[in-house]
Design a protein around this motif. Sequence first.
Motif, short mmCIF file in Angstrom:
data_model
loop_
_atom_site.label_atom_id
_atom_site.label_comp_id
_atom_site.label_asym_id
_atom_site.label_seq_id
_atom_site.Cartn_x
_atom_site.Cartn_y
_atom_site.Cartn_z
N VAL A 135 48.80 32.67 39.86
CA VAL A 135 49.58 33.77 39.71
C VAL A 135 50.57 34.47 40.74
O VAL A 135 51.46 35.13 40.63
N LYS A 136 49.81 35.25 41.69
CA LYS A 136 50.15 35.49 43.08
C LYS A 136 51.98 34.44 43.58
O LYS A 136 52.58 35.04 43.71
N CYS A 137 51.14 32.98 43.87
CA CYS A 137 52.30 32.46 44.32
C CYS A 137 53.89 32.05 43.17
O CYS A 137 55.06 32.81 43.14
N ILE A 143 58.71 34.40 39.33
CA ILE A 143 58.12 33.53 37.15
C ILE A 143 56.49 34.59 37.23
O ILE A 143 55.95 34.54 37.47
N LYS A 144 57.29 35.65 35.83
CA LYS A 144 56.08 35.95 35.72
C LYS A 144 54.99 35.59 34.96
O LYS A 144 55.20 34.71 33.94
N SER A 176 47.42 26.30 45.35
CA SER A 176 46.97 27.69 44.96
C SER A 176 45.43 27.24 44.33
O SER A 176 44.22 27.34 44.49
N PHE A 177 45.50 25.24 44.15
CA PHE A 177 44.31 24.73 43.85
C PHE A 177 43.74 24.06 45.22
O PHE A 177 42.57 23.51 44.49
N THR A 178 44.42 24.08 46.28
CA THR A 178 44.06 23.06 47.41
C THR A 178 43.53 24.32 49.10
O THR A 178 42.67 23.56 49.53
N ASP A 179 44.41 24.84 48.77
CA ASP A 179 44.25 26.55 49.82
C ASP A 179 43.75 27.42 49.73
O ASP A 179 44.28 28.66 50.09
N ASN A 180 43.06 27.53 48.40
CA ASN A 180 42.01 28.93 48.69
C ASN A 180 40.95 29.28 48.45
O ASN A 180 40.22 30.31 48.70
#
Length: 181
Positions: A135-137, A143-144, A176-180
């Motif tokens: 969401v942040k990215c 892109i809301k 987001s899903f590999t560097d979170n």
Amino acid sequence: MSSFTDPRCRGITGPVLTVVAAGTALVLLASCGDGGRGTRDEGVASIATPSTTVAKTADPDAGHVRIRLDDNQRDVNRLWDAWTDCLHEHGVPADRKPAPDSPALKACESKYPLQPVEMDPAKNPRYSDGVRAMVKCMNGHGIKSVVSEGNWALVSGDSLNLPDFDKYKVQCQIKSFTDNG
């Protein structure tokens, strides 16, 4: 807020899949060979490509087609089209959903695209962190997006038409899903 029900938009609203046993690490390592690139157009290798040589008893998802984090929407659409084409070939009319117990569903089961392992809350213990990072990215690219029911979602379906939407969605998913951590 929009809610998408088209299976091609599952990467937007988030997946819900099943839990895999500890043997998953072996399946993922075995699948890293050529990165599963096949005919895919672009991106980096992903650990989400399942091994087709592992018995279904070791991994219930083995042999299934799996969407990868680096798949663009064209790649995802191609996977969904292959599944719907299979259903049509097995007698399901284009304007109808297959019955839950239909032979067509059974015949096309392996073509049903599963979400990336990294985006499966049952398989990724850091999934919630990934959702917030996604969401942040996306918001950072104009892109809301919001967290909705534990998944990420677009505020408006109009965002799908923004320039570079697909490019940013793929970049944000990978980040987001590999560097979170």
